[in-house]
Design a protein around this motif. Structure first.
Motif, mmCIF file in Angstrom:
data_model
loop_
_atom_site.group_PDB
_atom_site.id
_atom_site.type_symbol
_atom_site.label_atom_id
_atom_site.label_comp_id
_atom_site.label_asym_id
_atom_site.label_seq_id
_atom_site.Cartn_x
_atom_site.Cartn_y
_atom_site.Cartn_z
ATOM 1 N N GLU A 4 0.808 -1.261 0.066
ATOM 2 C CA GLU A 4 0.050 0.075 -0.015
ATOM 3 C C GLU A 4 0.845 1.181 0.245
ATOM 4 O O GLU A 4 1.913 1.356 0.645
ATOM 5 C CB GLU A 4 -0.881 -0.060 1.209
ATOM 6 N N THR A 5 0.584 2.220 -0.694
ATOM 7 C CA THR A 5 1.225 3.568 -0.912
ATOM 8 C C THR A 5 0.010 4.722 -0.740
ATOM 9 O O THR A 5 -1.101 4.299 -0.847
ATOM 10 C CB THR A 5 2.258 3.384 -2.052
ATOM 11 N N TYR A 6 0.778 5.914 -0.579
ATOM 12 C CA TYR A 6 -0.530 6.802 -0.736
ATOM 13 C C TYR A 6 0.461 8.138 -1.200
ATOM 14 O O TYR A 6 1.780 8.207 -1.531
ATOM 15 C CB TYR A 6 -0.849 7.277 0.748
ATOM 16 N N ASN A 49 -3.013 18.155 8.514
ATOM 17 C CA ASN A 49 -4.144 17.318 8.553
ATOM 18 C C ASN A 49 -3.804 15.764 7.964
ATOM 19 O O ASN A 49 -4.103 14.865 8.420
ATOM 20 C CB ASN A 49 -5.370 17.907 8.198
ATOM 21 N N GLU A 50 -3.083 16.049 6.597
ATOM 22 C CA GLU A 50 -2.776 14.803 5.996
ATOM 23 C C GLU A 50 -1.906 13.915 6.654
ATOM 24 O O GLU A 50 -1.742 12.561 6.711
ATOM 25 C CB GLU A 50 -2.428 15.008 4.478
ATOM 26 N N VAL A 51 -0.695 14.590 7.172
ATOM 27 C CA VAL A 51 0.359 13.907 7.943
ATOM 28 C C VAL A 51 -0.041 13.329 8.988
ATOM 29 O O VAL A 51 0.214 12.140 9.454
ATOM 30 C CB VAL A 51 1.222 14.640 8.129
ATOM 31 N N ILE A 55 -0.185 9.113 10.210
ATOM 32 C CA ILE A 55 0.502 8.664 11.321
ATOM 33 C C ILE A 55 -0.393 7.850 12.122
ATOM 34 O O ILE A 55 -0.114 6.755 12.569
ATOM 35 C CB ILE A 55 1.152 9.840 12.144
ATOM 36 N N HIS A 56 -1.752 8.339 12.314
ATOM 37 C CA HIS A 56 -2.741 7.631 13.038
ATOM 38 C C HIS A 56 -3.290 6.515 12.715
ATOM 39 O O HIS A 56 -3.606 5.675 13.223
ATOM 40 C CB HIS A 56 -3.875 8.618 13.640
ATOM 41 N N ALA A 57 -2.966 6.359 11.207
ATOM 42 C CA ALA A 57 -3.649 5.152 10.644
ATOM 43 C C ALA A 57 -2.838 3.849 10.786
ATOM 44 O O ALA A 57 -3.313 2.713 10.525
ATOM 45 C CB ALA A 57 -3.615 5.374 8.970
ATOM 46 N N GLY A 58 -1.727 4.162 11.137
ATOM 47 C CA GLY A 58 -0.647 3.093 11.612
ATOM 48 C C GLY A 58 0.171 2.684 10.468
ATOM 49 O O GLY A 58 -0.132 3.033 9.053
ATOM 50 N N GLY A 59 1.486 2.143 10.741
ATOM 51 C CA GLY A 59 2.343 1.881 9.542
ATOM 52 C C GLY A 59 3.125 2.841 9.022
ATOM 53 O O GLY A 59 3.508 2.852 7.563
#
Length: 204
Positions: A4-6, A49-51, A55-59
Protein backbone atom coordinates in the motif's frame (compact mmCIF):
# COMPACT_ATOMS: atom_id res chain seq x y z
CA UNK A 1 4.67 -7.46 2.23
CA UNK A 2 3.63 -3.82 2.47
CA UNK A 3 2.40 -2.78 -0.97
CA UNK A 4 0.00 0.00 0.00
CA UNK A 5 1.19 3.50 -0.78
CA UNK A 6 -0.25 7.00 -0.71
CA UNK A 7 0.38 10.48 -2.13
CA UNK A 8 1.15 13.67 -0.22
CA UNK A 9 0.95 17.07 -1.90
CA UNK A 10 3.80 19.38 -0.89
CA UNK A 11 5.11 22.88 -1.44
CA UNK A 12 8.81 23.64 -1.78
CA UNK A 13 10.21 25.79 1.04
CA UNK A 14 12.64 28.55 0.16
CA UNK A 15 13.04 29.75 3.73
CA UNK A 16 14.03 27.49 6.61
CA UNK A 17 14.52 28.10 10.32
CA UNK A 18 12.37 28.45 13.42
CA UNK A 19 10.54 31.58 12.28
CA UNK A 20 9.56 30.04 8.97
CA UNK A 21 8.51 26.78 10.66
CA UNK A 22 6.26 28.64 13.13
CA UNK A 23 4.60 30.52 10.28
CA UNK A 24 3.96 27.26 8.42
CA UNK A 25 2.36 25.66 11.47
CA UNK A 26 0.09 28.67 11.97
CA UNK A 27 -1.12 28.07 8.40
CA UNK A 28 -1.84 24.37 8.94
CA UNK A 29 1.39 23.11 7.38
CA UNK A 30 4.29 20.97 8.64
CA UNK A 31 7.92 21.55 7.63
CA UNK A 32 9.65 18.46 6.27
CA UNK A 33 12.93 17.47 4.63
CA UNK A 34 13.54 14.91 1.86
CA UNK A 35 17.11 13.59 1.75
CA UNK A 36 19.20 10.68 0.47
CA UNK A 37 19.80 8.98 -2.90
CA UNK A 38 22.96 11.10 -3.34
CA UNK A 39 20.89 14.24 -3.91
CA UNK A 40 20.75 17.54 -2.04
CA UNK A 41 18.18 17.75 0.77
CA UNK A 42 14.86 19.26 -0.28
CA UNK A 43 12.83 21.34 2.19
CA UNK A 44 9.07 21.05 1.74
CA UNK A 45 5.84 21.86 3.55
CA UNK A 46 2.99 19.37 3.98
CA UNK A 47 -0.60 19.53 5.19
CA UNK A 48 -0.73 18.99 8.96
CA UNK A 49 -4.08 17.19 8.68
CA UNK A 50 -2.87 14.80 5.96
CA UNK A 51 0.33 13.84 7.78
CA UNK A 52 -1.43 13.43 11.13
CA UNK A 53 -4.05 11.21 9.50
CA UNK A 54 -1.33 8.99 8.01
CA UNK A 55 0.52 8.70 11.32
CA UNK A 56 -2.64 7.72 13.21
CA UNK A 57 -3.60 5.17 10.53
CA UNK A 58 -0.59 3.03 11.52
CA UNK A 59 2.34 1.74 9.51
CA UNK A 60 3.57 5.27 8.82
CA UNK A 61 7.26 4.41 9.26
CA UNK A 62 7.10 1.26 7.11
CA UNK A 63 4.98 2.47 4.16
CA UNK A 64 6.43 4.10 1.06
CA UNK A 65 4.75 7.37 0.06
CA UNK A 66 4.91 9.58 -3.01
CA UNK A 67 5.44 13.28 -2.42
CA UNK A 68 4.34 15.53 -5.29
CA UNK A 69 6.18 18.85 -5.38
CA UNK A 70 6.91 21.28 -8.24
CA UNK A 71 5.57 18.84 -10.82
CA UNK A 72 7.80 16.01 -9.62
CA UNK A 73 6.84 12.75 -7.87
CA UNK A 74 9.37 11.58 -5.28
CA UNK A 75 9.11 8.16 -3.65
CA UNK A 76 10.00 8.39 0.03
CA UNK A 77 9.99 6.46 3.28
CA UNK A 78 9.36 8.35 6.56
CA UNK A 79 12.45 8.07 8.76
CA UNK A 80 11.54 10.26 11.70
CA UNK A 81 8.89 12.65 12.96
CA UNK A 82 8.74 14.98 15.91
CA UNK A 83 5.76 15.76 18.12
CA UNK A 84 5.16 18.85 20.20
CA UNK A 85 5.91 17.68 23.78
CA UNK A 86 2.98 19.63 25.22
CA UNK A 87 0.21 19.57 22.62
CA UNK A 88 1.19 16.28 20.92
CA UNK A 89 0.85 17.44 17.31
CA UNK A 90 3.37 16.76 14.53
CA UNK A 91 5.96 19.51 14.10
CA UNK A 92 8.47 18.04 11.61
CA UNK A 93 9.02 15.00 9.39
CA UNK A 94 12.16 13.56 7.76
CA UNK A 95 11.77 11.49 4.58
CA UNK A 96 14.32 9.28 2.81
CA UNK A 97 14.28 9.14 -1.00
CA UNK A 98 13.91 5.53 -2.14
CA UNK A 99 14.14 3.50 -5.33
CA UNK A 100 13.91 -0.20 -6.13
CA UNK A 101 17.57 -0.62 -5.15
CA UNK A 102 17.35 1.27 -1.86
CA UNK A 103 18.10 -0.78 1.25
CA UNK A 104 16.47 0.54 4.41
CA UNK A 105 16.54 -0.17 8.11
CA UNK A 106 13.08 -0.23 9.68
CA UNK A 107 11.42 -1.39 12.89
CA UNK A 108 8.70 -3.89 11.93
CA UNK A 109 5.88 -4.78 14.37
CA UNK A 110 5.66 -8.35 15.68
CA UNK A 111 2.38 -10.25 15.31
CA UNK A 112 1.74 -13.34 17.47
CA UNK A 113 -0.54 -16.07 16.14
CA UNK A 114 -1.97 -19.40 17.37
CA UNK A 115 -2.08 -18.58 21.08
CA UNK A 116 -4.86 -21.19 21.30
CA UNK A 117 -2.34 -23.82 20.14
CA UNK A 118 0.29 -22.86 22.72
CA UNK A 119 0.42 -25.51 25.51
CA UNK A 120 2.07 -23.07 27.91
CA UNK A 121 -0.69 -20.49 27.55
CA UNK A 122 -3.45 -23.13 27.68
CA UNK A 123 -2.37 -24.18 31.18
CA UNK A 124 -2.25 -20.60 32.44
CA UNK A 125 1.11 -19.33 31.23
CA UNK A 126 1.52 -15.72 30.20
CA UNK A 127 2.94 -14.43 26.92
CA UNK A 128 5.76 -12.10 27.93
CA UNK A 129 6.60 -9.93 24.91
CA UNK A 130 10.24 -8.86 25.00
CA UNK A 131 10.21 -7.11 21.61
CA UNK A 132 7.08 -5.57 20.12
CA UNK A 133 9.15 -4.62 17.06
CA UNK A 134 12.19 -6.09 15.34
CA UNK A 135 14.63 -3.85 13.48
CA UNK A 136 15.52 -5.28 10.08
CA UNK A 137 17.38 -4.52 6.84
CA UNK A 138 15.37 -4.98 3.64
CA UNK A 139 14.69 -3.47 0.19
CA UNK A 140 12.53 -0.35 0.42
CA UNK A 141 9.87 -1.82 -1.86
CA UNK A 142 9.42 -5.04 0.13
CA UNK A 143 9.07 -3.86 3.72
CA UNK A 144 7.00 -6.41 5.69
CA UNK A 145 3.76 -5.22 7.31
CA UNK A 146 4.68 -7.33 10.32
CA UNK A 147 6.83 -10.23 11.46
CA UNK A 148 4.77 -13.31 12.32
CA UNK A 149 5.61 -15.36 15.42
CA UNK A 150 3.80 -18.71 15.60
CA UNK A 151 3.20 -19.80 19.21
CA UNK A 152 2.14 -23.35 18.32
CA UNK A 153 3.78 -25.88 20.65
CA UNK A 154 5.57 -23.50 23.01
CA UNK A 155 5.63 -24.51 26.68
CA UNK A 156 6.04 -22.76 30.03
CA UNK A 157 9.56 -21.42 30.49
CA UNK A 158 10.46 -21.51 26.79
CA UNK A 159 11.55 -18.49 24.79
CA UNK A 160 10.97 -17.60 21.14
CA UNK A 161 14.18 -16.35 19.56
CA UNK A 162 14.76 -14.69 16.22
CA UNK A 163 16.15 -17.97 14.86
CA UNK A 164 12.70 -19.53 15.36
CA UNK A 165 11.04 -16.95 13.11
CA UNK A 166 10.76 -17.34 9.35
CA UNK A 167 11.57 -13.92 7.93
CA UNK A 168 10.44 -12.92 4.42
CA UNK A 169 12.96 -13.12 1.58
CA UNK A 170 15.66 -10.44 1.60
CA UNK A 171 14.75 -9.41 5.16
CA UNK A 172 17.52 -9.77 7.75
CA UNK A 173 17.68 -8.68 11.41
CA UNK A 174 19.91 -5.75 12.29
CA UNK A 175 21.22 -7.63 15.33
CA UNK A 176 23.32 -10.54 14.06
CA UNK A 177 25.76 -11.19 16.90
CA UNK A 178 23.25 -13.05 19.11
CA UNK A 179 20.04 -15.05 18.88
CA UNK A 180 17.90 -12.47 20.65
CA UNK A 181 14.61 -13.22 22.42
CA UNK A 182 11.31 -11.95 21.05
CA UNK A 183 8.99 -13.43 23.70
CA UNK A 184 8.80 -15.99 26.49
CA UNK A 185 6.01 -18.10 27.95
CA UNK A 186 6.17 -17.13 31.60
CA UNK A 187 4.70 -18.69 34.74
CA UNK A 188 2.12 -16.37 36.36
CA UNK A 189 2.39 -15.43 40.03
CA UNK A 190 -0.48 -17.75 40.95
CA UNK A 191 1.07 -20.80 39.31
CA UNK A 192 -0.44 -22.86 36.50
CA UNK A 193 -2.93 -25.65 35.99
CA UNK A 194 -1.76 -29.07 35.01
CA UNK A 195 -2.45 -30.13 31.44
CA UNK A 196 -5.38 -32.40 32.36
CA UNK A 197 -7.17 -29.56 34.17
CA UNK A 198 -6.60 -27.25 31.21
CA UNK A 199 -8.02 -29.91 28.91
CA UNK A 200 -11.12 -30.22 31.11
CA UNK A 201 -11.65 -26.46 31.06
CA UNK A 202 -11.42 -26.43 27.26
CA UNK A 203 -14.05 -29.15 26.90
CA UNK A 204 -16.67 -27.35 29.04
Amino acid sequence: MSQETYVLKAEARERVGKGSARELRRNGMIPAVIYGDKQAPLAVALSTNEVTKRIHAGGFMTTIATIEVDGKSIKVLPKDYQLDPVRDFTVHVDFLRVSGNTQVTVAVPVQFINEDKCPGIKIGGVLNVVRHEVEVHCPADTIPDHIVVDLTGWKIGEGVHISHVKLPAKVTPVITDRDFTIATIATPAGGVQDEEEASDDTEE
